[in-house]
Design an enzyme around this catalytic site. Sequence first.
Site, PDB file in Angstrom:
ATOM      1  N   GLY A   1       0.818  -1.213   0.000  1.00 51.67           N
ATOM      2  CA  GLY A   1       0.000   0.000   0.000  1.00 51.67           C
ATOM      3  C   GLY A   1       0.852   1.264   0.000  1.00 51.67           C
ATOM      4  N   PHE A   2       0.167   2.369   0.108  1.00 47.73           N
ATOM      5  CA  PHE A   2       0.825   3.688   0.124  1.00 47.73           C
ATOM      6  C   PHE A   2       1.861   3.755   1.260  1.00 47.73           C
ATOM      7  CE2 PHE A   2      -0.281   7.950   2.256  1.00 47.73           C
ATOM      8  CZ  PHE A   2       0.816   8.605   1.735  1.00 47.73           C
TER       9      PHE A   2
ATOM     10  N   TYR B   1     -14.997   0.921   9.422  1.00 44.66           N
ATOM     11  CA  TYR B   1     -13.588   1.291   9.563  1.00 44.66           C
ATOM     12  C   TYR B   1     -13.304   1.747  10.995  1.00 44.66           C
ATOM     13  CZ  TYR B   1      -9.162   3.659   8.450  1.00 44.66           C
ATOM     14  OH  TYR B   1      -7.842   4.063   8.414  1.00 44.66           O
TER      15      TYR B   1
ATOM     16  N   THR C   1      -6.130  -2.570  -2.358  1.00 49.35           N
ATOM     17  CA  THR C   1      -5.786  -1.193  -2.763  1.00 49.35           C
ATOM     18  C   THR C   1      -4.289  -1.068  -3.032  1.00 49.35           C
ATOM     19  OG1 THR C   1      -5.650  -0.608  -0.427  1.00 49.35           O
ATOM     20  CG2 THR C   1      -7.698  -0.063  -1.564  1.00 49.35           C
TER      21      THR C   1
ATOM     22  N   ASP D   1      -4.626 -12.711   1.992  1.00 46.41           N
ATOM     23  CA  ASP D   1      -5.592 -11.907   2.745  1.00 46.41           C
ATOM     24  C   ASP D   1      -5.441 -12.253   4.227  1.00 46.41           C
ATOM     25  OD1 ASP D   1      -8.021 -10.930   3.947  1.00 46.41           O
ATOM     26  OD2 ASP D   1      -8.794 -10.716   1.907  1.00 46.41           O
TER      27      ASP D   1
ATOM     28  N   LEU E   1      -0.424  -2.962   8.758  1.00 48.36           N
ATOM     29  CA  LEU E   1      -0.974  -1.799   8.049  1.00 48.36           C
ATOM     30  C   LEU E   1      -2.101  -2.229   7.107  1.00 48.36           C
ATOM     31  CD1 LEU E   1       1.899  -0.767   8.992  1.00 48.36           C
ATOM     32  CD2 LEU E   1       1.879   0.661   6.970  1.00 48.36           C
TER      33      LEU E   1
ATOM     34  N   LYS F   1     -11.260  -0.496  13.698  1.00 50.38           N
ATOM     35  CA  LYS F   1      -9.961  -0.068  14.256  1.00 50.38           C
ATOM     36  C   LYS F   1     -10.018   0.025  15.780  1.00 50.38           C
ATOM     37  CE  LYS F   1      -7.372   0.741  10.515  1.00 50.38           C
ATOM     38  NZ  LYS F   1      -6.039   0.199  10.282  1.00 50.38           N
TER      39      LYS F   1
ATOM     40  N   TYR G   1      -4.138  -8.676  24.232  1.00 52.60           N
ATOM     41  CA  TYR G   1      -3.018  -9.626  24.031  1.00 52.60           C
ATOM     42  C   TYR G   1      -1.824  -9.215  24.893  1.00 52.60           C
ATOM     43  CZ  TYR G   1      -4.574 -13.024  20.614  1.00 52.60           C
ATOM     44  OH  TYR G   1      -5.198 -14.088  20.014  1.00 52.60           O
TER      45      TYR G   1
ATOM     46  N   ASN H   1      -5.288 -12.903  13.641  1.00 50.01           N
ATOM     47  CA  ASN H   1      -4.320 -13.809  13.003  1.00 50.01           C
ATOM     48  C   ASN H   1      -2.887 -13.319  13.228  1.00 50.01           C
ATOM     49  OD1 ASN H   1      -6.109 -15.699  12.001  1.00 50.01           O
ATOM     50  ND2 ASN H   1      -6.464 -14.577  10.088  1.00 50.01           N
TER      51      ASN H   1
END
Length: 346
Positions: free
Chosen positions: A33-34, A168, A58, A79, A96, A172, A182, A122
């Site tokens: 990604g970016f 989103y 993306t 994925d 990310l 998050k 964790y 995961n």
Amino acid sequence: MSKIIKVLELGSGNSRRGANQNRGRALVAGGAGFLGSHLCERLLLDGYDVVALDNFHTGKRFNLKAVLHNPRFTCIEHDIVDALPSNLRVDEIYNLACPASPPHYQADPIHTFKTSVLGSLNLLELARKHNAKIFQASTSEVYGDPLVHPQPESYFGNVNTHGPRSCYDEGKRSAETLFFDYSRTYGLDVRVARIFNTYGRRMQPDDGRVVSNFIVQALRGDDLTVYGSGLQTRSFCYADDLIEGFVRLMNAPSAPAHPVNLGNPGEFTIMELATLVVDYTNSRSKIVHRPLPVDDPKQRRPDISFARNNLGWEPKINLAQGLAHTVEYFDTLLYGNRMAKGAAAS
Ligand SMILES: NC(=O)c1ccc[n+]([C@@H]2O[C@H](COP(=O)([O-])OP(=O)(O)OC[C@H]3O[C@@H](n4cnc5c(N)ncnc54)[C@H](O)[C@@H]3O)[C@@H](O)[C@H]2O)c1
């Protein structure tokens, strides 16, 4: 099913070699990604072997052009919602992976939510298996439409749980919960950054974020679309500054017990940004207004006192410098650097 795009011996040997030769193996989920591609480059420079994991939703192979032939780099098409390849050995993990712009994360909201929650689970399990330090790219969106300004890390936010942005924002927020659970439950070393709007080279022209939208519209001579009055504010951090913040947070001697804001505290209205972009591109574009999307935050500015005092980090690149670099990048990508050619010819 994951596909290895370029092979590194993933499972064999001790991944952490002598300190002078190698700093171990870092996994970057979302590495194509970016921001992820900039991070991969930085980690290779810092002496890590790097494995990028990406589903190319993306992300682009093109972003990895500079690193794909590096013998210490590999990329796996995968994925993170699905079980991770069983032969991955890692010393550090950066997560990310997640579409970051509203049109992309809203295209399949359930998968976006799964990416933040199941994908994080995961990766946290992988970190646990290898006792690896793990970094989470969280977001200023966890503050929602904030009622406290600027936003310190102690602010709990004002987020709609069921609107079109919630997949989103709430994904998050849930991921932050998992990371700290964790840490408390298994003693895992977790580092969580809350990232504010970041821009720069490798943004996609069609990714629907305000900086890329304005620059691309201005370069094309199209009207610049401002949603609402344009008096809503945002803070814009240049990508290079942010990556430095990531690395400092990950390398801090002890893990902060809470998420850390990373962003540029300079605050601009959207109208100010639009005007600057028109100036920098020498464009004749006009500014037009469209209705404000649901739950669009009215103001955003990070309080970065914690990062300043504890990581010695603050952005170095101001909006004028960052926009100049980004305009040049888009002009080269779309028009083969027409602006520089025009300047040379005149
Ligand atoms: N750029 C910003 O302004 C900003 C602000 C706040 C938070 N963030 C966070 O930083 C991270 C990187 O953002 P970016 O701007 O580089 O966005 P991006 O969309 O360019 O990068 C995300 C990468 O993750 C990959 N990805 C998405 N879902 C995946 C999945 N399920 N499995 C594997 N790979 C997956 C994409 O293909 C892409 O390469 C994201 O987690 C984002 O939420 C970015």
